[in-house]
Design an enzyme around this catalytic site. Structure first.
Site, PDB file in Angstrom:
ATOM      1  CG  HIS A  84      -1.801   1.179   1.324  1.00 48.93           C
ATOM      2  ND1 HIS A  84      -1.839   2.019   2.414  1.00 48.93           N
ATOM      3  CD2 HIS A  84      -2.697   1.691   0.444  1.00 48.93           C
ATOM      4  CE1 HIS A  84      -2.713   2.976   2.209  1.00 48.93           C
ATOM      5  NE2 HIS A  84      -3.251   2.795   1.021  1.00 48.93           N
TER       6      HIS A  84
ATOM      7  CG  HIS B 202      -7.964   6.156  -1.478  1.00 51.35           C
ATOM      8  ND1 HIS B 202      -7.655   6.980  -0.420  1.00 51.35           N
ATOM      9  CD2 HIS B 202      -7.100   5.119  -1.412  1.00 51.35           C
ATOM     10  CE1 HIS B 202      -6.665   6.440   0.264  1.00 51.35           C
ATOM     11  NE2 HIS B 202      -6.301   5.319  -0.309  1.00 51.35           N
TER      12      HIS B 202
ATOM     13  CE1 TYR C 270       5.067  17.058  -1.668  1.00 51.63           C
ATOM     14  CE2 TYR C 270       4.703  16.141   0.517  1.00 51.63           C
ATOM     15  CZ  TYR C 270       4.240  16.836  -0.582  1.00 51.63           C
ATOM     16  OH  TYR C 270       2.956  17.313  -0.600  1.00 51.63           O
TER      17      TYR C 270
ATOM     18  NE  ARG D 111       0.075  19.104  -1.745  1.00 49.10           N
ATOM     19  CZ  ARG D 111      -0.618  18.020  -1.438  1.00 49.10           C
ATOM     20  NH1 ARG D 111      -1.829  18.146  -0.891  1.00 49.10           N
ATOM     21  NH2 ARG D 111      -0.136  16.815  -1.662  1.00 49.10           N
TER      22      ARG D 111
ATOM     23  CB  CYS E 298       3.801  22.766  -4.061  1.00 42.01           C
ATOM     24  SG  CYS E 298       3.345  21.018  -3.954  1.00 42.01           S
TER      25      CYS E 298
END
Length: 700
Positions: A273, A298, A555, A372, A419
């Protein structure tokens, strides 16, 4: 005996004295397969072109995700029923060959394109002599007029109730538009079929007409029986109660979950996962809805398709009521946002300002500062707010209110936040990536005010040490398990007064907006936005970086050769400082401008405090270049925390009909931007700093 037929059409086999053929013509080829059943004394054979098993009879479905091949179930359909005759996967064909024992396909194809149904009398195949739908009670002891009068109403009714559904079922056997053709043949020689005609004259005219009608009736009845037989051949999904699902909540018992009324066994998926096994185990034995409501990522087609592979059944009808678990909307208390923002996701909220507003001013107004969020926005009471700062061994932990923070020396600094996924949409155009489709607006600049982090850490007794250490931050935003958003930076940066790391409580002269971390957030100049933790609740110094998912499993950058099957997040360092960046905000992509003169505007920034020293602009795709004029505050060496806005105003060559505008920036370490996305592509779509390109049209 066979009659030749044109390419792409089915061939007609004449094997009975009375035969009816339903032909579904497609763009088929040479191969054949029989899809057969024997309901009510009638043998129904469906000939499908281009299948490896040839004339071997089998019972299968040409649609759905399950097929029955010689009485055994296979996961993929043996016959593909898609527009244009899409081919089934090679593995599926091989599996079919293993189960059925048939030879490999001669032409590499396994798709049915043409199909026909032939009806035989059961008596001719040694079956039980029960009358078939075609021949049963066909007028013994009555004249033709009497037969007509006594059976006309029955025939009309059957035409409505039997033939129409049967023909609809036949059409469903092909997904491409089918041509329906019915033949009625009757001859003394079963091997020499002859065409019947609705225009026959003489004494047999009525008989011939009713024979055609009878054929239609038999055909419809047979197809209806075939439909029923096919439905019966499909196994009904297993039914489970919620108690049964609940009992499967560990690797030992298996990990089951539900979504809607469906049940899934995800035991094999837990360890792979992307969000970590521990997060997925929170839903073990129960519904996914409360967690999927929190993580909107999801709700994407590829996630649903992946989950579908693990389906094992459905909930029992009495257990299909909505779960009693709390599934209230965790985002219902989110703040109101500015209507100009371009929204990428609502839950959690992620949005960017439009390009034309982004560089209108050096300082980005609070309402259109890019947002964000990873989790719902917490609603923090400033009066009860406390910041917990863990002390070193033997030191003193701090529990600071807002008033306590105000007592530290106030420090202000102008900082650009970007970001890591800024300009991801351009990278995904080259090759698919996973992440929010940020355009060029996931970057903004503000004037921040607050207490220096180094002052607060010193107050708690922390100091630089020879061994590696990290300052870990935890936010007050959390998932249903109480796990907060977290990140970390090296202790050396946090303790350096020149790094100007803030515990900020003001943004552009106002208290922090809720979307931007009220009442306190971390601001780390020159570092990726993911480390600027909002709604700060805890600070600690640890020997390792934060164990947060967003520090360890997100990240990070990877080689273009790494995919989701080979990625190893532990092998790559977490993103801290970002590379040199620039983008064009005016004119916009696809815009039409007037001839004469053009003004090009944009921004440029580099991480780590490196100053932007030059921006080059090209109007012809990079063949020739001109230097843009830099705007904004002068930047200090190694402390250039904010962007430089720039512009270029130039006359257009006469007769120019379109421009391919390109920009690239250079920082004071002479780092430059790559010309294309190809060498820097990565599966997460981060760190895109390729030349920014805009194509515009010029009016005469």
């Amino acid at each position: 005996m066979r009659r030749s037929s044109p390419p792409g059409e089915s061939r007609l086999d004449a094997k009975a004295s009375s035969e009816s053929t339903l032909r579904l013509s497609g763009r088929g080829g040479a191969g054949r397969e029989r899809l057969s059943a024997q309901p009510l004394g009638v043998l129904i054979t469906l000939h499908c072109s281009e299948h490896p098993e040839g004339p071997t009879p089998c019972l299968a479905r040409a649609e759905g995700k399950t097929a029955v091949w010689r009485g055994r179930k296979v996961k993929q359909p043996v016959l593909s029923a898609s527009r244009g005759g899409a081919r089934p996967a090679l593995a599926s064909r091989r599996r079919a060959q293993q189960l059925g024992g048939g030879p490999p396909p001669a032409n590499g194809q396994g798709t049915s394109r043409g199909a026909r149904v032939v009806l035989y009398s059961a008596r001719r195949h040694g079956a039980d002599p029960a009358p078939s739908p075609i021949t049963a009670g066909h007028g013994e002891g009555k004249t033709a007029p009497q037969r007509s009068l006594s059976r006309v109403s029955i025939m009309l009714l059957l035409l409505r109730r039997v033939v129409a559904p049967g023909l609809r079922q036949a059409c469903r056997l092909k997904s491409t538009p089918a041509r329906l053709c019915v033949r009625a043949c009757c001859t003394n020689d079963p091997l020499q079929p002859r065409r019947s005609s609705f225009t026959s004259s003489g004494g047999d005219s009525s008989t011939r007409r009713w024979r055609v009608v009878g054929t239609l009736l038999g055909l419809g009845a047979a197809l209806a029986c075939h439909d029923q037989q096919c439905r019966a051949s499909q196994e009904s999904p297993r039914r489970y109660t919620r108690e049964e699902v609940k009992s499967h909540s560990s690797p030992e018992t298996g990990v089951w979950v539900t979504l809607g009324c469906e049940v899934f066994d995800i035991t094999e998926f837990v360890d792979i996962h992307p969000g970590g096994a521990s997060k997925l185990m929170l839903a073990a034995g129960g519904p996914l809805e409360p967690f999927w409501a929190l993580y909107a990522v999801h709700n994407q087609p590829h996630v649903r398709e992946m989950l579908a592979e693990y389906k094992i059944g459905e909930l029992s009808p009495e257990d299909k009521a909505p779960s009693t678990l709390k599934t209230s909307d965790p985002y219902v208390d989110d703040p109101t946002r500015h209507s100009a923002l371009k929204v990428n996701t609502q839950r959690p909220f992620n949005a960017e300002p439009p390009p034309e507003l982004l560089t209108e001013s050096y300082i980005t107004p609070n309402p259109i500062f890019f947002t964000r969020n990873h989790l719902p926005v917490p609603n923090v009471d400033p009066d009860t707010y406390r910041l917990h700062v863990a002390g070193p061994p033997g030191g003193q932990a701090l529990c600071l209110s807002l008033d306590d923070l105000y007592q530290f020396p106030r420090h202000e600094v102008t900082v650009t936040l970007q970001c890591a996924g800024n300009r991801r949409s351009e990278m995904s155009q080259f090759k698919e990536v996973r992440g929010l489709e940020w355009s060029l607006g996931a970057i903004s600049t503000a004037r921040w005010a607050g207490a220096r982090l180094c002052d607060v850490l010193a107050q708690a007794g922390h100091q630089l040490c020879e061994t590696e250490a990290h300052v870990c931050f935890e936010g007050l935003d959390s998932d249903p398990t109480g796990t907060p958003y977290g990140a970390s930076i090296p202790l050396a940066r946090a303790m350096d007064p020149e790094a100007e790391v803030l515990l900020a409580y003001e943004m552009n002269g106002q208290p922090l907006p809720r979307d931007h971390g009220f009442p306190v957030r971390v601001v780390v100049p020159g570092v990726v936005g993911a480390r600027h933790v909002k709604w700060l609740g805890k600070v600690s110094v640890e020997p390792e970086e934060s164990f947060s998912h967003w520090q360890r499993r997100d990240y990070k950058g990877f080689s273009p050769s790494v995919d989701w099957d080979t990625v190893d997040f532990d092998s790559a360092p977490s993103i801290q400082e970002l590379p040199v960046q620039s983008a064009i905000t005016q004119p916009k992509e696809g815009e039409t401008i007037e001839a004469g003169e053009v003004t090009v505007r944009g921004y440029a920034w580099s991480g780590g405090g490196r100053a932007v020293v030059r921006v080059d602009v090209s109007l012809d795709g990079g063949l020739t270049w001109q230097v843009a004029e830099l705007e904004g505050e002068e930047q200090r060496a190694r402390k250039a925390w904010a962007w430089r806005l720039w512009h270029l105003q130039v006359p257009l060559p006469a007769g120019k009909k379109e421009l391919n505008i390109v920009c690239k920036a250079v920082d004071d370490s002479y780092n430059v931007q790559p010309d294309t996305v190809a060498p820097i592509w990565n599966l997460r779509g981060v760190l895109n700093n390729a030349w920014h390109r805009v194509h515009v049209h010029v009016t005469p």
